[in-house]
Design a protein around this motif. Structure first.
Motif, PDB file in Angstrom:
ATOM      1  N   UNK A 288      40.797  51.903  43.634  1.00 48.04           N
ATOM      2  CA  UNK A 288      41.475  51.148  44.680  1.00 48.04           C
ATOM      3  C   UNK A 288      41.743  51.987  45.925  1.00 48.04           C
ATOM      4  N   UNK A 289      41.824  53.313  45.739  1.00 48.55           N
ATOM      5  CA  UNK A 289      42.025  54.195  46.883  1.00 48.55           C
ATOM      6  C   UNK A 289      40.884  54.108  47.876  1.00 48.55           C
ATOM      7  N   UNK A 290      39.685  53.764  47.399  1.00 38.74           N
ATOM      8  CA  UNK A 290      38.539  53.536  48.276  1.00 38.74           C
ATOM      9  C   UNK A 290      38.353  52.055  48.576  1.00 38.74           C
ATOM     10  N   UNK A 291      38.545  51.217  47.599  1.00 35.39           N
ATOM     11  CA  UNK A 291      38.253  49.790  47.756  1.00 35.39           C
ATOM     12  C   UNK A 291      39.208  49.096  48.724  1.00 35.39           C
ATOM     13  N   UNK A 292      40.498  49.392  48.630  1.00 38.73           N
ATOM     14  CA  UNK A 292      41.469  48.676  49.465  1.00 38.73           C
ATOM     15  C   UNK A 292      41.297  48.968  50.959  1.00 38.73           C
ATOM     16  N   UNK A 293      41.097  50.229  51.363  1.00 36.39           N
ATOM     17  CA  UNK A 293      40.861  50.475  52.792  1.00 36.39           C
ATOM     18  C   UNK A 293      39.608  49.768  53.318  1.00 36.39           C
ATOM     19  N   UNK A 294      38.567  49.684  52.512  1.00 31.38           N
ATOM     20  CA  UNK A 294      37.353  48.978  52.933  1.00 31.38           C
ATOM     21  C   UNK A 294      37.624  47.481  53.057  1.00 31.38           C
ATOM     22  N   UNK A 295      38.414  46.958  52.129  1.00 29.91           N
ATOM     23  CA  UNK A 295      38.768  45.537  52.198  1.00 29.91           C
ATOM     24  C   UNK A 295      39.587  45.244  53.453  1.00 29.91           C
ATOM     25  N   UNK A 296      40.472  46.165  53.805  1.00 29.29           N
ATOM     26  CA  UNK A 296      41.286  45.978  55.010  1.00 29.29           C
ATOM     27  C   UNK A 296      40.406  45.992  56.268  1.00 29.29           C
ATOM     28  N   UNK A 297      39.424  46.880  56.293  1.00 26.91           N
ATOM     29  CA  UNK A 297      38.496  46.929  57.435  1.00 26.91           C
ATOM     30  C   UNK A 297      37.701  45.641  57.528  1.00 26.91           C
ATOM     31  N   UNK A 298      37.313  45.089  56.394  1.00 27.90           N
ATOM     32  CA  UNK A 298      36.595  43.812  56.401  1.00 27.90           C
ATOM     33  C   UNK A 298      37.441  42.735  57.090  1.00 27.90           C
ATOM     34  N   UNK A 299      38.719  42.707  56.789  1.00 26.78           N
ATOM     35  CA  UNK A 299      39.606  41.726  57.418  1.00 26.78           C
ATOM     36  C   UNK A 299      39.698  41.966  58.925  1.00 26.78           C
ATOM     37  N   UNK A 300      39.808  43.235  59.337  1.00 26.44           N
ATOM     38  CA  UNK A 300      39.873  43.560  60.757  1.00 26.44           C
ATOM     39  C   UNK A 300      38.598  43.140  61.480  1.00 26.44           C
ATOM     40  N   UNK A 301      37.450  43.375  60.844  1.00 22.55           N
ATOM     41  CA  UNK A 301      36.176  43.034  61.473  1.00 22.55           C
ATOM     42  C   UNK A 301      36.026  41.531  61.670  1.00 22.55           C
ATOM     43  N   UNK A 302      36.454  40.759  60.693  1.00 21.83           N
ATOM     44  CA  UNK A 302      36.358  39.304  60.817  1.00 21.83           C
ATOM     45  C   UNK A 302      37.273  38.776  61.917  1.00 21.83           C
ATOM     46  N   UNK A 303      38.466  39.356  62.049  1.00 17.04           N
ATOM     47  CA  UNK A 303      39.370  38.963  63.120  1.00 17.04           C
ATOM     48  C   UNK A 303      38.766  39.320  64.477  1.00 17.04           C
TER      49      UNK A 303
END
Length: 393
Positions: A288-303
């Motif tokens: 999760x230390x790697x997965x969660x930051x990538x998931x957060x970036x995905x949300x930022x990119x879509x916005x």
């Protein structure tokens, strides 16, 4: 409310994606290493009509708008270009094509737009000066009357693409600040024939050594009484700020498109590596230390994508889009940087190797937080214009 791209933009998305499949990360990394313009891709984009998307059909364009241009840039950046790819759409289709389409005289459009649409005529934009960056009101470059012509004198800095440009859109003062009738009065945008001025010895430039974005050179530029005929003024003399805003808003929107595409590319690379790379007997992407930051970036990119498309849509409708353009630029630039930085962390020590494109994406994405406008100035705009707070400057 319909969030689906119009058919024209979907066609652009599909077409540019297919074209750029042959110009992926390896191609862009070679261009970066050699410090050269992606000539092969540029010619392919011109031949396919992808540079003239926002130019009317009568001038050889597609008759679409800034939205289609933004989608094309987004796809190219995502295919492998990263933020450096924004220059292909900013310098000529954006600065030249979009501006001339809206503010050029019939004669200017007839002369220049067909070549811009085909990629055979190239442009650049000169605004920033050593003592006037974000504060355009402090410009010192000026032009004085000489018969029917204007003589342009002054200095610019961080002007990209001069080496390739046929024409430069140069912002200057034509009435001194002390004599102007208002803060934004007295500015003009001139069309400078770069090759002619070079030949006359009145325009010279020196490249700036940069940390990234190496496919295009940025320069210091000096004007020494460059002669500009009066019919080379864009818009009206002394009323150039109207033209300038129609340069700066599309610039922010296209820069945002490059940021969204970069975030998409960096995420794709990081996720692919996180799925394949195994440490302690399992893929590192399961941590999760790697997965969660990538998931957060995905949300930022879509916005960032949503706001970029909205800003371009507003511009094409002739509606105010300053707030949206600035928010898009802020959101997308941060998404690109966070995505590149997280990709760097995901690859670990291997990110430092030029065998992978991560280091290139990382250094190129960082400058997007500062150009075409620093995020602090974007926040100041949102605070004063969007929230109605008092000005700080």
């Amino acid at each position: 409310m319909d969030f689906q791209l119009p058919e024209t933009a979907q066609a652009v998305q599909k077409g540019v994606r297919e074209l750029c499949a042959d110009f992926g990360t390896d191609y862009w990394s070679r261009c970066d290493a050699e410090g050269r313009w992606p000539e092969e891709l540029w010619e392919a984009l011109g031949a396919g009509g992808w540079l003239g998307l926002a130019i009317a059909e009568q001038y050889g364009g597609a008759g679409a708008g800034l939205l289609e241009l933004a989608v094309a840039l987004e796809e190219m950046s995502a295919a492998g270009a990263g933020t450096a790819g924004a220059f292909l759409y900013l310098l000529t289709p954006g600065f030249g094509g979009v501006t001339l389409s809206r503010h050029g005289t019939p004669e200017q459009r007839e002369e220049l737009l067909p070549g811009i649409a085909a990629g055979t005529t190239q442009t650049c934009f000169a605004l920033t000066e050593p003592d006037a960056g974000s504060n355009a009101l402090a410009l010192a470059t000026h032009a004085r009357r000489d018969g029917d012509d204007l003589l342009l004198r002054g200095q610019k800095v961080w002007i990209s693409g001069v080496q390739r440009a046929d024409w430069m859109l140069a912002v200057c003062r034509t009435t001194p600040a002390a004599e102007a009738s208002g803060r934004t009065h007295g500015f003009s945008v001139l069309l400078v024939d770069v090759k002619e001025a070079e030949k006359a010895g009145t325009l010279r430039y020196t490249p700036i050594t940069k940390a990234g974005n190496r496919i295009v050179q940025s320069n210091q530029v000096w004007f020494d009484d460059v002669r500009v005929p009066s019919h080379r003024v864009l818009g009206e003399v002394d009323h150039g700020f109207v033209v300038l805003w129609d340069i700066l808003n599309p610039e922010r929107i296209l820069a945002a498109s490059g940021g969204v595409g970069t975030a998409e590319l960096a995420l794709r690379l990081a996720v692919g590596y996180a799925r394949e790379r195994e440490v302690f007997g399992r893929p590192i992407g399961s941590n999760q230390g790697l997965a969660f930051p990538l998931a957060r970036v995905k949300a930022q990119a879509e916005l960032g994508r949503l706001m970029t498309h909205k800003a371009a849509w507003l511009y094409d409708r002739g509606e105010p889009c300053g707030d949206e353009a600035n928010i898009a630029k802020l959101t997308a630039a941060n998404a690109a940087w966070e995505a590149a930085d997280r990709a760097y962390q995901t690859y670990g020590g291997m990110a430092f190797s030029e065998e992978y494109p991560i280091a290139r994406l990382h250094r190129d994405a960082r400058i997007a937080k500062n150009i075409p406008v620093a995020e602090e100035l974007v926040l100041a705009h949102i605070a004063t214009q969007g929230l109605g707070l008092p000005r700080s400057y």
